[in-house]
Each structure stands twice: as structure tokens, then as C-alpha cells.
Design a protein around this motif. Structure first.
Motif, short mmCIF file in Angstrom:
data_model
loop_
_atom_site.label_atom_id
_atom_site.label_comp_id
_atom_site.label_asym_id
_atom_site.label_seq_id
_atom_site.Cartn_x
_atom_site.Cartn_y
_atom_site.Cartn_z
N ALA A 7 -19.74 -25.06 64.51
CA ALA A 7 -19.17 -24.06 65.42
C ALA A 7 -19.14 -22.69 64.77
N GLU A 8 -18.79 -22.63 63.49
CA GLU A 8 -18.75 -21.35 62.77
C GLU A 8 -20.15 -20.76 62.63
N ALA A 9 -21.13 -21.61 62.34
CA ALA A 9 -22.52 -21.14 62.23
C ALA A 9 -23.02 -20.64 63.57
N ALA A 10 -22.71 -21.37 64.63
CA ALA A 10 -23.14 -20.95 65.97
C ALA A 10 -22.52 -19.60 66.34
N ALA A 11 -21.27 -19.39 65.96
CA ALA A 11 -20.62 -18.11 66.25
C ALA A 11 -21.31 -16.98 65.49
N ALA A 12 -21.64 -17.22 64.23
CA ALA A 12 -22.33 -16.19 63.44
C ALA A 12 -23.70 -15.89 64.02
N PHE A 13 -24.46 -16.94 64.36
CA PHE A 13 -25.77 -16.72 64.97
C PHE A 13 -25.63 -16.03 66.32
N GLY A 14 -24.58 -16.35 67.06
CA GLY A 14 -24.35 -15.70 68.35
C GLY A 14 -24.14 -14.21 68.19
N LEU A 15 -23.41 -13.82 67.15
CA LEU A 15 -23.20 -12.39 66.90
C LEU A 15 -24.49 -11.70 66.53
N LEU A 16 -25.40 -12.41 65.89
CA LEU A 16 -26.68 -11.82 65.49
C LEU A 16 -27.75 -11.98 66.55
N THR A 67 -28.14 -10.46 69.33
CA THR A 67 -28.57 -9.24 70.02
C THR A 67 -29.42 -8.41 69.06
N PRO A 68 -30.50 -7.84 69.56
CA PRO A 68 -31.36 -7.02 68.69
C PRO A 68 -30.60 -5.89 68.01
N ALA A 69 -29.65 -5.28 68.70
CA ALA A 69 -28.91 -4.16 68.11
C ALA A 69 -28.10 -4.61 66.90
N ARG A 70 -27.36 -5.71 67.04
CA ARG A 70 -26.54 -6.18 65.91
C ARG A 70 -27.41 -6.67 64.77
N LEU A 72 -23.46 6.49 69.08
CA LEU A 72 -22.33 6.28 68.17
C LEU A 72 -21.32 5.27 68.72
N PRO A 73 -20.90 5.38 69.99
CA PRO A 73 -19.93 4.40 70.50
C PRO A 73 -20.48 2.97 70.50
N SER A 74 -21.74 2.82 70.85
CA SER A 74 -22.35 1.49 70.89
C SER A 74 -22.42 0.87 69.50
N VAL A 75 -22.91 1.63 68.53
CA VAL A 75 -23.02 1.13 67.17
C VAL A 75 -21.64 0.84 66.61
N SER A 76 -20.67 1.68 66.92
CA SER A 76 -19.30 1.46 66.47
C SER A 76 -18.74 0.16 67.03
N GLN A 77 -19.00 -0.12 68.29
CA GLN A 77 -18.53 -1.38 68.90
C GLN A 77 -19.19 -2.58 68.25
N HIS A 78 -20.49 -2.49 67.99
CA HIS A 78 -21.18 -3.60 67.31
C HIS A 78 -20.61 -3.82 65.92
N LEU A 79 -20.35 -2.74 65.20
CA LEU A 79 -19.77 -2.85 63.86
C LEU A 79 -18.39 -3.49 63.90
N THR A 80 -17.61 -3.16 64.90
CA THR A 80 -16.28 -3.76 65.04
C THR A 80 -16.38 -5.27 65.19
N ARG A 114 -38.31 -1.88 62.24
CA ARG A 114 -37.44 -1.66 63.40
C ARG A 114 -37.66 -2.82 64.34
N LEU A 115 -36.60 -3.48 64.74
CA LEU A 115 -36.73 -4.65 65.59
C LEU A 115 -37.40 -4.32 66.91
N ARG A 116 -37.21 -3.10 67.37
CA ARG A 116 -37.85 -2.72 68.63
C ARG A 116 -39.37 -2.75 68.49
N GLU A 117 -39.86 -2.52 67.28
CA GLU A 117 -41.31 -2.57 67.03
C GLU A 117 -41.83 -3.99 67.11
N LEU A 118 -40.94 -4.98 66.89
CA LEU A 118 -41.34 -6.37 66.96
C LEU A 118 -41.25 -6.90 68.38
N GLY A 119 -40.81 -6.05 69.30
CA GLY A 119 -40.69 -6.48 70.69
C GLY A 119 -39.37 -7.18 70.98
N ALA A 120 -38.42 -7.06 70.06
CA ALA A 120 -37.12 -7.72 70.26
C ALA A 120 -36.24 -6.88 71.15
#
Length: 121
Positions: free
Chosen positions: A18-27, A29-32, A57-65, A115-121
Motif C-alpha cells: 500500500a505504501e509503495a502504491a501510494a508513492a507510485f501514485g504520487l509519481l 503524473t508527468p509534472a510530479r 508557480l502555484p501548480s509546482v508549489s501544489q505538487h511540491l506540497t 524533459r518528460l514532455r519530450e518523451l510524450g508523457a
């Protein structure tokens, strides 16, 4: 509780899965994932991360939180700014391995930050 498989490995406990799934879930999204990739290369503040990953800035800040609450990144104060860094070196290993493998398959250079966007993510 844990059972051995044909390879001799034991299944991890449900709590670990469950802990691993939560960590993978956070990762998941391409942005995170891009933020963790960038922080794996070195510390940065929100402005630097936003410029690097192409987010606001607000989006990156939310992801960092969210990443910070999960214990994947941490921050420290430098004067008036917060500097972020990856708090779990094993996460860096997993992210570098996955992104590096995908970059190689796509024929992209692995030494340069991708850049993940370059990979089509």
C-alpha cells in the motif's frame, strides 16, 4: 502471512504494498515525476522548478506540497526562499532508472536531463 514464490522471494506485507502504491501514485503524473527528476539533479526553489518543468508557480508549489507530505521531498529555508530537495535517495534511483530506460528506448541521450514532455508523457 508472506508466501514464497517460484523465485524464492517472499511477497511483501500488505502495508508495504500500500505504501509503495501510494508513492507510485504520487509519481504517476508527468509534472510530479518531472519535478522529482529535476530535484534528483540538484536542489531548487519553486521558481527554478517552474521554469525547468514548464509549470506555473502555484501548480509546482501544489505538487511540491503533496510530494513533501508524502516524504518524497523536503525543503529548507535559505534566507527568504524555500529550497527543495529529494528526501529519499531510493526514489531518485527508481526515477533515474525508469526515465533513463525510456530515454534509451526512444534513442535520446541519457546524460542530458530529459524533459518528460519530450518523451510524450
Amino acid at each position: 502471512m508472506s508466501t514464497a514464490t517460484g523465485g524464492g522471494f517472499q511477497d511483501p506485507p500488505a502495508e508495504v504494498l500500500a505504501e509503495a502504491a501510494a508513492a507510485f501514485g504520487l509519481l504517476a503524473t508527468p509534472a510530479r515525476l518531472h519535478i522529482v527528476w529535476a530535484l534528483a539533479q540538484g536542489e531548487s526553489d519553486v521558481t527554478g522548478l517552474a521554469e525547468r518543468v514548464g509549470g506555473t508557480l502555484p501548480s509546482v508549489s501544489q505538487h511540491l506540497t503533496k510530494l513533501k507530505l508524502a516524504g518524497l521531498v523536503r525543503s529548507r529555508r535559505e534566507g527568504r526562499r524555500q529550497v527543495y530537495l529529494v528526501d529519499d535517495p531510493d526514489v531518485v534511483t527508481v526515477v533515474r532508472l525508469m526515465v533513463g530506460q525510456l530515454a534509451e528506448r526512444a534513442g535520446l541521450p541519457v546524460r542530458e536531463p530529459v524533459r518528460l514532455r519530450e518523451l510524450g508523457a
